[in-house]
Scaffold this motif. Structure first.
Motif, PDB file in Angstrom:
ATOM      1  N   UNK A 181      48.350  33.003  69.408  1.00  0.00           N
ATOM      2  CA  UNK A 181      48.450  32.774  67.942  1.00  0.00           C
ATOM      3  C   UNK A 181      46.907  31.572  67.194  1.00  0.00           C
ATOM      4  N   UNK A 182      46.725  30.591  66.326  1.00  0.00           N
ATOM      5  CA  UNK A 182      45.988  30.262  66.401  1.00  0.00           C
ATOM      6  C   UNK A 182      46.757  28.845  67.046  1.00  0.00           C
ATOM      7  N   UNK A 183      45.961  28.032  67.939  1.00  0.00           N
ATOM      8  CA  UNK A 183      46.871  27.234  68.844  1.00  0.00           C
ATOM      9  C   UNK A 183      47.074  25.964  68.330  1.00  0.00           C
ATOM     10  N   UNK A 184      45.926  25.626  67.014  1.00  0.00           N
ATOM     11  CA  UNK A 184      46.242  24.674  65.408  1.00  0.00           C
ATOM     12  C   UNK A 184      47.569  24.735  65.167  1.00  0.00           C
ATOM     13  N   UNK A 185      48.319  25.769  65.107  1.00  0.00           N
ATOM     14  CA  UNK A 185      49.275  26.017  64.648  1.00  0.00           C
ATOM     15  C   UNK A 185      50.266  26.532  65.493  1.00  0.00           C
ATOM     16  N   UNK A 189      50.908  28.230  71.745  1.00  0.00           N
ATOM     17  CA  UNK A 189      50.342  29.848  71.874  1.00  0.00           C
ATOM     18  C   UNK A 189      49.365  29.947  73.431  1.00  0.00           C
ATOM     19  N   UNK A 190      49.495  30.726  73.816  1.00  0.00           N
ATOM     20  CA  UNK A 190      49.175  30.937  75.229  1.00  0.00           C
ATOM     21  C   UNK A 190      47.557  31.768  75.516  1.00  0.00           C
ATOM     22  N   UNK A 396      58.074  34.361  65.373  1.00  0.00           N
ATOM     23  CA  UNK A 396      57.630  35.644  65.429  1.00  0.00           C
ATOM     24  C   UNK A 396      57.024  35.665  67.621  1.00  0.00           C
ATOM     25  N   UNK A 397      56.077  34.181  66.954  1.00  0.00           N
ATOM     26  CA  UNK A 397      55.514  33.846  68.613  1.00  0.00           C
ATOM     27  C   UNK A 397      56.772  34.391  69.248  1.00  0.00           C
ATOM     28  N   UNK A 398      57.854  33.196  68.849  1.00  0.00           N
ATOM     29  CA  UNK A 398      58.620  32.972  70.216  1.00  0.00           C
ATOM     30  C   UNK A 398      59.537  34.444  69.617  1.00  0.00           C
TER      31      UNK A 398
END
Ligand code: ADP
Ligand code: ASP
Ligand code: MG
Length: 412
Positions: A181-185, A189-190, A396-398
């Motif tokens: 996902x956007x690494x800035x958020x 993020x991988x 969601x990422x988690x």
């Protein structure tokens, strides 16, 4: 000897210092014996500055003149890079899109490339020069300047790579590649070592702006080897691949999000044929792109139709709906600009069950209300209240453990 197309985005050419650093990089590749075609964006912030100037004069600037204006940004960066290369003893020639003859259709501000004439590029490469092309622009059959939509330099690069049958098209940007996902958020993020064209296309169209959608479409169609990598740090970046090449595909490739939308609801329309057409048709006819559309199950013979548009089109859409209201006997029109869309994308969804319920559980766990749900074969999108966007993306990422190293992925 290989032919490489290298595109550098706005933040990579943000100042003369940055341009000097890009020149060092390009000269080094050239020194290794590669033929190089460089595509540049305008210096960071320049396109926005030009857009703002136009809006000082008129609310809806004339599309033809807008293109003449916007195309100048890229002309500045290509000339400066050529000077920097020449100063390093590396022969270089800059060209605008029109000079190359990147032929487009006539849709100003969002033109599509029809054809690329590679004659001039080949001639320069044969003379040993680096060719530096202004991204984001082309020319119509009649000689009018066009631009390719925001982020369009990516598409220029891929189109040139296709026309020249380049060995690779490298998109240099301000992050190390495509992430889950956007690494800035999301800090966790991988970086993905590879992602399929299909997934990249969905991510791009669902808001991940790292590549312009059309660039991905083009690369898929012409089988251009496409890689996203960092201008500032060494590393292999992310390769966009054909699905067949993947050994084992994780269920979810990533999470994309879009803030820039608004939701409109036409309430209490009769449950009869033709109503959806009248409502959505009226909006589309005005050139407004309609995204998610839902119609609730009829209750007592009447329906609500809800859909989303780009936030910039929201007010105009509301006015159109108010005009069509009487003809569809609608009770009211509601506009909500404080929404966001979050999407899960992955080709593995085809073979993994229970993705949707896991997604809804994660959102429920954070007490986030889902306003609209839409699905397709490899994505699930939800519309939620904008203020929960970041929380939803992190949840969601988690929940899908995207920060973790997965099978088929090399350590990065
Ligand atoms: P450029 O100016 O180089 O074209 P963009 O700003 O258009 O750069 O695209 C790069 C940005 O895309 C990154 O800075 C990042 O914030 C954003 N982005 C959004 N989603 C992703 C993702 N999944 N992976 C990588 N970058 C992403
Ligand atoms: N300069 C254009 C933009 O800002 C095109 C690009 O950078 O790709 O959208
Ligand atoms: Mg971009």
């Amino acid at each position: 000897m290989s032919l490489i197309v290298q595109k550098f985005g706005g933040t990579s050419v943000a100042s003369v210092g940055h341009i000097e650093a890009v020149a060092d990089k390009v000269a080094r590749f050239r020194g290794e014996g590669h033929d190089i075609v460089v595509v540049l964006s305008a210096m960071a912030g320049e396109t926005n500055r030009l857009v703002a100037l136009a809006h000082e004069i008129m609310e809806q600037p004339t599309p033809r003149e807008m293109d003449v204006l916007l195309s100048t940004g890229e002309q500045v960066s290509v000339s400066l890079l050529c000077m920097a290369l020449e100063r390093r003893g590396c022969g270089a020639r800059s060209f605008t899109g029109g000079q190359v003859r990147i032929l487009t259709d006539e849709s100003h501000t969002r033109a599509r490339i029809r054809e690329v004439d590679s004659t001039r590029l080949h001639a320069q490469l044969e003379q040993g020069n680096v060719v530096v092309v202004a991204g984001f622009q082309g020319v119509t059959e009649n000689g009018c300047i066009t631009t390719l939509g925001r982020g369009g330099s990516d598409t220029t690069a891929v189109a040139l790579a296709a026309a020249l049958e380049a060995d690779e098209c490298q998109i240099y940007t301000d992050v190390k590649g495509v992430y889950t996902t956007d690494p800035r958020m999301v800090d966790g993020a991988r970086l993905l070592r590879h992602i399929t064209f299909e997934e990249m296309l969905e991510l791009a169209s669902l808001g991940a702006r790292v590549l312009q959608i059309r660039a991905v479409e083009f690369a898929g169609k012409y089988k251009v080897p496409l890689r996203v990598l960092s201008t500032f740090e060494e590393g292999p970046g992310t390769l966009i691949t054909l699905e067949e090449e993947e050994m084992e595909t994780p269920a979810i490739a990533g999470v994309a999000f879009e803030r820039d939308e608004a939701k409109l609801t036409v309430k209490g329309v009769p449950d009869v044929p033709g109503v959806a057409y009248k409502v959505i048709g009226a909006v589309s006819e005005q050139g407004i792109e309609v995204d998610v559309i839902v119609q609730n199950a009829a209750a007592e013979g009447s329906n609500d139709i809800t859909f989303t548009v780009k936030r910039g089109d929201a007010e105009r859409t509301r006015q159109i709906l108010e005009q069509v209201m009487p003809s569809v006997s609608a009770q009211s029109v509601e506009l909500d600009t404080k929404i966001a869309k979050v999407s899960l994308v992955g080709v593995g969804m085809r073979s993994h069950a229970g993705i949707a319920s896991r997604m809804f559980k994660a959102l429920a766990g954070e007490n986030i209300n889902i306003q609209i749900i839409t699905t397709s074969e490899i994505k699930i999108s939800v519309v939620i209240e904008e203020k929960y966007l970041e929380l939803a993306v992190r949840a969601l990422h988690g929940a899908f453990e995207l920060e973790k190293h997965q099978s088929g992925e090399a350590e990065t």
